[in-house]
Design a protein around this motif. Sequence first.
Motif, PDB file in Angstrom:
ATOM      1  N   ARG A 106       0.809  -1.208   0.000  1.00  0.00           N
ATOM      2  CA  ARG A 106       0.000   0.000   0.000  1.00  0.00           C
ATOM      3  C   ARG A 106       0.849   1.267   0.000  1.00  0.00           C
ATOM      4  NH1 ARG A 106      -3.111  -3.834   2.320  1.00  0.00           N
ATOM      5  NH2 ARG A 106      -5.347  -3.761   1.940  1.00  0.00           N
ATOM      6  N   ILE A 107       2.171   1.104  -0.058  1.00  0.00           N
ATOM      7  CA  ILE A 107       3.072   2.259  -0.057  1.00  0.00           C
ATOM      8  C   ILE A 107       3.291   2.741  -1.478  1.00  0.00           C
ATOM      9  CG2 ILE A 107       5.408   3.067   0.457  1.00  0.00           C
ATOM     10  CD1 ILE A 107       5.522   1.106   2.728  1.00  0.00           C
ATOM     11  N   ASN A 108       3.091   4.021  -1.709  1.00  0.00           N
ATOM     12  CA  ASN A 108       3.390   4.624  -3.003  1.00  0.00           C
ATOM     13  C   ASN A 108       4.648   5.466  -2.860  1.00  0.00           C
ATOM     14  OD1 ASN A 108       1.177   3.615  -4.458  1.00  0.00           O
ATOM     15  ND2 ASN A 108      -0.160   5.128  -3.505  1.00  0.00           N
ATOM     16  N   ARG A 109       5.730   5.029  -3.474  1.00  0.00           N
ATOM     17  CA  ARG A 109       6.979   5.771  -3.381  1.00  0.00           C
ATOM     18  C   ARG A 109       6.851   7.108  -4.103  1.00  0.00           C
ATOM     19  NH1 ARG A 109       8.778   3.445   0.987  1.00  0.00           N
ATOM     20  NH2 ARG A 109       8.941   1.186   0.775  1.00  0.00           N
ATOM     21  N   LEU A 110       7.672   8.058  -3.665  1.00  0.00           N
ATOM     22  CA  LEU A 110       7.595   9.411  -4.185  1.00  0.00           C
ATOM     23  C   LEU A 110       7.908   9.437  -5.672  1.00  0.00           C
ATOM     24  CD1 LEU A 110       7.058  12.215  -2.964  1.00  0.00           C
ATOM     25  CD2 LEU A 110       9.520  12.531  -2.836  1.00  0.00           C
ATOM     26  N   ALA A 111       6.946   9.917  -6.467  1.00  0.00           N
ATOM     27  CA  ALA A 111       7.141  10.012  -7.909  1.00  0.00           C
ATOM     28  C   ALA A 111       7.972  11.247  -8.234  1.00  0.00           C
ATOM     29  CB  ALA A 111       5.790  10.076  -8.619  1.00  0.00           C
ATOM     30  N   THR A 112       8.465  11.315  -9.477  1.00  0.00           N
ATOM     31  CA  THR A 112       9.364  12.396  -9.881  1.00  0.00           C
ATOM     32  C   THR A 112       8.689  13.756  -9.764  1.00  0.00           C
ATOM     33  OG1 THR A 112      10.280  10.814 -11.472  1.00  0.00           O
ATOM     34  CG2 THR A 112      10.976  13.108 -11.672  1.00  0.00           C
ATOM     35  N   ILE A 113       7.452  13.870 -10.243  1.00  0.00           N
ATOM     36  CA  ILE A 113       6.747  15.152 -10.179  1.00  0.00           C
ATOM     37  C   ILE A 113       6.398  15.500  -8.739  1.00  0.00           C
ATOM     38  CG2 ILE A 113       4.579  16.299 -10.808  1.00  0.00           C
ATOM     39  CD1 ILE A 113       4.753  15.047 -13.533  1.00  0.00           C
ATOM     40  N   GLN A 114       6.080  14.503  -7.925  1.00  0.00           N
ATOM     41  CA  GLN A 114       5.795  14.763  -6.518  1.00  0.00           C
ATOM     42  C   GLN A 114       7.038  15.300  -5.803  1.00  0.00           C
ATOM     43  OE1 GLN A 114       4.413  10.873  -5.427  1.00  0.00           O
ATOM     44  NE2 GLN A 114       2.276  11.307  -5.937  1.00  0.00           N
ATOM     45  N   GLU A 115       8.196  14.736  -6.141  1.00  0.00           N
ATOM     46  CA  GLU A 115       9.447  15.244  -5.568  1.00  0.00           C
ATOM     47  C   GLU A 115       9.690  16.678  -6.002  1.00  0.00           C
ATOM     48  OE1 GLU A 115      14.074  13.749  -5.178  1.00  0.00           O
ATOM     49  OE2 GLU A 115      13.099  13.696  -7.140  1.00  0.00           O
ATOM     50  N   HIS A 116       9.402  16.971  -7.265  1.00  0.00           N
ATOM     51  CA  HIS A 116       9.540  18.335  -7.790  1.00  0.00           C
ATOM     52  C   HIS A 116       8.684  19.306  -6.982  1.00  0.00           C
ATOM     53  CE1 HIS A 116       8.886  21.721 -10.547  1.00  0.00           C
ATOM     54  NE2 HIS A 116       7.596  21.419 -10.538  1.00  0.00           N
ATOM     55  N   LYS A 117       7.440  18.927  -6.706  1.00  0.00           N
ATOM     56  CA  LYS A 117       6.546  19.804  -5.939  1.00  0.00           C
ATOM     57  C   LYS A 117       7.019  19.946  -4.497  1.00  0.00           C
ATOM     58  CE  LYS A 117       2.469  18.957  -8.809  1.00  0.00           C
ATOM     59  NZ  LYS A 117       1.080  18.435  -8.873  1.00  0.00           N
ATOM     60  N   MET A 118       7.576  18.873  -3.945  1.00  0.00           N
ATOM     61  CA  MET A 118       8.123  18.938  -2.590  1.00  0.00           C
ATOM     62  C   MET A 118       9.282  19.928  -2.525  1.00  0.00           C
ATOM     63  SD  MET A 118      10.156  16.002  -0.470  1.00  0.00           S
ATOM     64  CE  MET A 118      11.600  16.334  -1.499  1.00  0.00           C
ATOM     65  N   ILE A 119      10.148  19.901  -3.551  1.00  0.00           N
ATOM     66  CA  ILE A 119      11.286  20.817  -3.606  1.00  0.00           C
ATOM     67  C   ILE A 119      10.803  22.262  -3.710  1.00  0.00           C
ATOM     68  CG2 ILE A 119      13.223  21.561  -5.061  1.00  0.00           C
ATOM     69  CD1 ILE A 119      13.727  18.603  -5.674  1.00  0.00           C
ATOM     70  N   LEU A 120       9.817  22.512  -4.564  1.00  0.00           N
ATOM     71  CA  LEU A 120       9.270  23.865  -4.699  1.00  0.00           C
ATOM     72  C   LEU A 120       8.683  24.346  -3.374  1.00  0.00           C
ATOM     73  CD1 LEU A 120       7.480  23.828  -8.190  1.00  0.00           C
ATOM     74  CD2 LEU A 120       9.748  24.709  -7.606  1.00  0.00           C
ATOM     75  N   ARG A 121       7.987  23.443  -2.684  1.00  0.00           N
ATOM     76  CA  ARG A 121       7.383  23.798  -1.401  1.00  0.00           C
ATOM     77  C   ARG A 121       8.448  24.146  -0.379  1.00  0.00           C
ATOM     78  NH1 ARG A 121       3.538  26.222   1.427  1.00  0.00           N
ATOM     79  NH2 ARG A 121       3.072  25.178   3.407  1.00  0.00           N
ATOM     80  N   ALA A 122       9.501  23.334  -0.318  1.00  0.00           N
ATOM     81  CA  ALA A 122      10.573  23.583   0.642  1.00  0.00           C
ATOM     82  C   ALA A 122      11.264  24.914   0.360  1.00  0.00           C
ATOM     83  CB  ALA A 122      11.578  22.436   0.608  1.00  0.00           C
ATOM     84  N   LEU A 123      11.517  25.183  -0.909  1.00  0.00           N
ATOM     85  CA  LEU A 123      12.167  26.447  -1.281  1.00  0.00           C
ATOM     86  C   LEU A 123      11.279  27.636  -0.965  1.00  0.00           C
ATOM     87  CD1 LEU A 123      13.789  25.385  -4.686  1.00  0.00           C
ATOM     88  CD2 LEU A 123      14.965  25.790  -2.514  1.00  0.00           C
ATOM     89  N   SER A 124       9.964  27.476  -1.173  1.00  0.00           N
ATOM     90  CA  SER A 124       9.037  28.581  -0.890  1.00  0.00           C
ATOM     91  C   SER A 124       8.963  28.882   0.603  1.00  0.00           C
ATOM     92  CB  SER A 124       7.639  28.239  -1.418  1.00  0.00           C
ATOM     93  OG  SER A 124       7.042  27.190  -0.655  1.00  0.00           O
ATOM     94  N   LEU A 125       9.286  27.878   1.435  1.00  0.00           N
ATOM     95  CA  LEU A 125       9.284  28.078   2.885  1.00  0.00           C
ATOM     96  C   LEU A 125      10.612  28.627   3.393  1.00  0.00           C
ATOM     97  CD1 LEU A 125       7.414  24.818   4.008  1.00  0.00           C
ATOM     98  CD2 LEU A 125       6.504  27.154   3.919  1.00  0.00           C
ATOM     99  N   GLY A 126      11.536  28.861   2.447  1.00  0.00           N
ATOM    100  CA  GLY A 126      12.796  29.490   2.821  1.00  0.00           C
ATOM    101  C   GLY A 126      13.945  28.544   3.103  1.00  0.00           C
ATOM    102  N   VAL A 127      13.796  27.251   2.787  1.00  0.00           N
ATOM    103  CA  VAL A 127      14.907  26.310   2.987  1.00  0.00           C
ATOM    104  C   VAL A 127      16.008  26.631   1.975  1.00  0.00           C
ATOM    105  CG1 VAL A 127      15.599  23.889   2.974  1.00  0.00           C
ATOM    106  CG2 VAL A 127      13.310  24.527   3.785  1.00  0.00           C
TER     107      VAL A 127
END
Length: 299
Positions: A106-127
């Motif tokens: 039942r585990i869905n590993r992080l897809a490429t586009i999902q990782e991209h959105k995670m990176i954008l989110r982290a950068l937008s939070l000032g990381v």
Amino acid sequence: MTTTDEEKIVAAAFEQGLLTVPFDQIAPLYVVTPQKKASIKFKQIAASIHEIGLVEPMVVARDPHSPGQFTLLDGHLRLEVLKDEGRTDARCLVSTDDEAFTYNKRINRLATIQEHKMILRALSLGVPEERLASALNINIRTLKQKRQLLDGICDEAAELLKDKQVALTGFQILKKMKPLRQIEAAQLMVAMNKYTINYARSLLAATPESLLLSVATPKKIKGISREQLDLMERESANLEREVRLVEDSYGADHLDLVLARGYISKLMSNDRVTRYLSQHHDGFLPAFEKITETEAFAS
């Protein structure tokens, strides 16, 4: 019919709250080999834990035969990283289901586009980029490529591939195509369940120049002549049409085959029918027997 309160109760998949479990009370399902510890994935997890700590807790299940002992369902690499750092315990999520297969499927590993959105989110939070790259165990150049993953990718193609494991280079190849061809290529990837770089390159090679962004520059691929490219384009177009035809009729064809097999199985279970076939149509009998012995068609 009134539903009783007992029927409304849904069993929780996990115990409430995290539990700190000593590592000597956790039994892994497999040994993490030195080859696995040398892998890129292990190094990424190690870098992430070193930089920002354990984000996703390990999942364990209580041993029903040994109180105080636990079976590790998910997080074998995380456990090894924590041990290497000198840790002796960690907060874990306790599953009420001790089936590792049931949990892991039942585990869905992080897809490429999902990782991209995670990176954008982290950068937008000032990381800072440097800290994020260190946590992901990649260099700044690769981080920027991941951040710009969908630049030049049309929304329709991105939607088709949003939960797929497509290599970063695969998206770079798609960016050489016009939006209409990007959608076609993404549809073929999904239909064939192939997301490799080589498959993306073959789609690019079979793309007419009119559907490439740089139409002014003749397409050249080492070892392939212009005539061979033209042939690949024609064959690719034919293949795409055939794939779409199969997709359109697959559901109905599959249902027909299942029903036909069920009907033949019912006939073959009748002794009078099999006796009649053996006497008058002995050529059909082996074929029918083979059909009934075959497992039901996979969905």
